[in-house]
Design an enzyme around this catalytic site. Structure first.
Site, PDB file in Angstrom:
ATOM      1  CB  CYS A   4      -0.954   0.079   1.162  1.00  0.00           C
ATOM      2  SG  CYS A   4      -1.775   1.589   1.419  1.00  0.00           S
ATOM      3  CG  ASP A  30      -2.174  15.016  -4.005  1.00  0.00           C
ATOM      4  OD1 ASP A  30      -2.966  14.400  -3.667  1.00  0.00           O
ATOM      5  OD2 ASP A  30      -1.447  14.855  -5.224  1.00  0.00           O
ATOM      6  CG  HIS A  46      -4.637  -0.392   4.913  1.00  0.00           C
ATOM      7  ND1 HIS A  46      -4.171   0.355   3.761  1.00  0.00           N
ATOM      8  CD2 HIS A  46      -5.761  -1.147   4.318  1.00  0.00           C
ATOM      9  CE1 HIS A  46      -4.799   0.044   2.671  1.00  0.00           C
ATOM     10  NE2 HIS A  46      -5.799  -0.880   3.071  1.00  0.00           N
ATOM     11  CG  ASN A  86     -11.968  10.895  -5.112  1.00  0.00           C
ATOM     12  OD1 ASN A  86     -13.060  11.689  -5.353  1.00  0.00           O
ATOM     13  ND2 ASN A  86     -10.724  11.531  -5.597  1.00  0.00           N
ATOM     14  CG  HIS A  99      -6.727   9.371   0.195  1.00  0.00           C
ATOM     15  ND1 HIS A  99      -6.833   7.978  -0.264  1.00  0.00           N
ATOM     16  CD2 HIS A  99      -6.746  10.435  -1.138  1.00  0.00           C
ATOM     17  CE1 HIS A  99      -6.954   8.147  -1.336  1.00  0.00           C
ATOM     18  NE2 HIS A  99      -7.258   9.186  -1.856  1.00  0.00           N
ATOM     19  CG  HIS A 101      -7.976  14.659  -1.964  1.00  0.00           C
ATOM     20  ND1 HIS A 101      -7.000  14.539  -2.798  1.00  0.00           N
ATOM     21  CD2 HIS A 101      -8.720  13.266  -2.284  1.00  0.00           C
ATOM     22  CE1 HIS A 101      -6.884  13.308  -3.477  1.00  0.00           C
ATOM     23  NE2 HIS A 101      -7.848  12.647  -2.908  1.00  0.00           N
TER      24      HIS A 101
HETATM   25  P1  AMP Z   1      -7.261   9.479  -5.021  1.00  0.00           P
HETATM   26  O1  AMP Z   1      -7.307   9.651  -6.584  1.00  0.00           O
HETATM   27  O2  AMP Z   1      -8.458  10.203  -4.310  1.00  0.00           O
HETATM   28  O3  AMP Z   1      -7.129   8.167  -4.704  1.00  0.00           O
HETATM   29  O4  AMP Z   1      -6.158  10.394  -4.498  1.00  0.00           O
HETATM   30  C1  AMP Z   1      -4.796   9.907  -4.638  1.00  0.00           C
HETATM   31  C2  AMP Z   1      -4.026  10.975  -4.597  1.00  0.00           C
HETATM   32  O5  AMP Z   1      -2.599  10.727  -4.186  1.00  0.00           O
HETATM   33  C3  AMP Z   1      -3.648  11.765  -5.820  1.00  0.00           C
HETATM   34  O6  AMP Z   1      -4.022  13.395  -5.637  1.00  0.00           O
HETATM   35  C4  AMP Z   1      -2.157  11.774  -6.137  1.00  0.00           C
HETATM   36  O7  AMP Z   1      -1.561  12.698  -6.772  1.00  0.00           O
HETATM   37  C5  AMP Z   1      -1.590  11.401  -4.669  1.00  0.00           C
HETATM   38  N1  AMP Z   1      -0.459  10.728  -4.564  1.00  0.00           N
HETATM   39  C6  AMP Z   1       0.102   9.570  -5.403  1.00  0.00           C
HETATM   40  N2  AMP Z   1       1.195   9.193  -5.026  1.00  0.00           N
HETATM   41  C7  AMP Z   1       1.633  10.152  -4.160  1.00  0.00           C
HETATM   42  C8  AMP Z   1       2.901  10.290  -3.368  1.00  0.00           C
HETATM   43  N3  AMP Z   1       3.858   9.477  -3.410  1.00  0.00           N
HETATM   44  N4  AMP Z   1       3.109  11.491  -2.579  1.00  0.00           N
HETATM   45  C9  AMP Z   1       1.974  12.373  -2.621  1.00  0.00           C
HETATM   46  N5  AMP Z   1       0.828  12.282  -3.164  1.00  0.00           N
HETATM   47  C10 AMP Z   1       0.545  11.161  -3.818  1.00  0.00           C
END
Ligand code: AMP
Length: 113
Positions: A4, A30, A46, A86, A99, A101
């Site tokens: 994960c 992000d 988790h 999401n 998570h 946002h």
């Molecule tokens: P979701 O699409 O709602 O699952 O959001 C996942 C978020 O994780 C997206 O906005 C990505 O830009 C962010 N993300 C993916 N990998 C990383 C990372 N290594 N560090 C920080 N954010 C990340």
């Protein structure tokens, strides 16, 4: 949880720009920001998504909302912010670790979807 991405970030195995951490939650910027401020807040335990978290530990889900308020304040989002989670494929959830946002720092679009 093996494999994960956000568990690895919480454990420090993958670098992140930390915003806040305590024994229950971790917040970081992000990697692909959608607004001047775009912080992700995750539980250290988790859970695949917000529904799983809320059903299994409603206190933690509530605690995370309080932490969003604290982070928005510390990030200077005095004029408001947007909170998004999401949940599942129709919402394009790409990381299967719950998570929130936190988006702000400018006038956001009226349309959300
Ligand atoms: P979701 O699409 O709602 O699952 O959001 C996942 C978020 O994780 C997206 O906005 C990505 O830009 C962010 N993300 C993916 N990998 C990383 C990372 N290594 N560090 C920080 N954010 C990340």
């Amino acid at each position: 949880m093996d494999n994960c991405l956000f568990c690895k970030i919480i454990e420090g195995k993958i670098p992140s720009a930390k915003v806040y951490e305590d024994d229950k939650v971790y917040a970081f910027r992000d990697i692909n920001p959608q607004a001047p401020v775009h912080v992700l807040l995750v539980p250290k335990k988790h859970y695949a998504n917000v529904c799983e978290c809320a059903r299994e530990d409603a206190d933690l889900a509530g605690y995370m909302l309080k932490k969003c308020a604290d982070i928005a304040e510390s990030e200077g989002l005095k004029n408001g912010f947007r909170l998004i989670t999401n949940n599942g494929p129709d919402a394009c959830q790409s990381v299967q670790h719950m998570h929130l946002h936190i988006l702000g720092g400018e006038q956001l679009a009226d349309r959300m979807g």
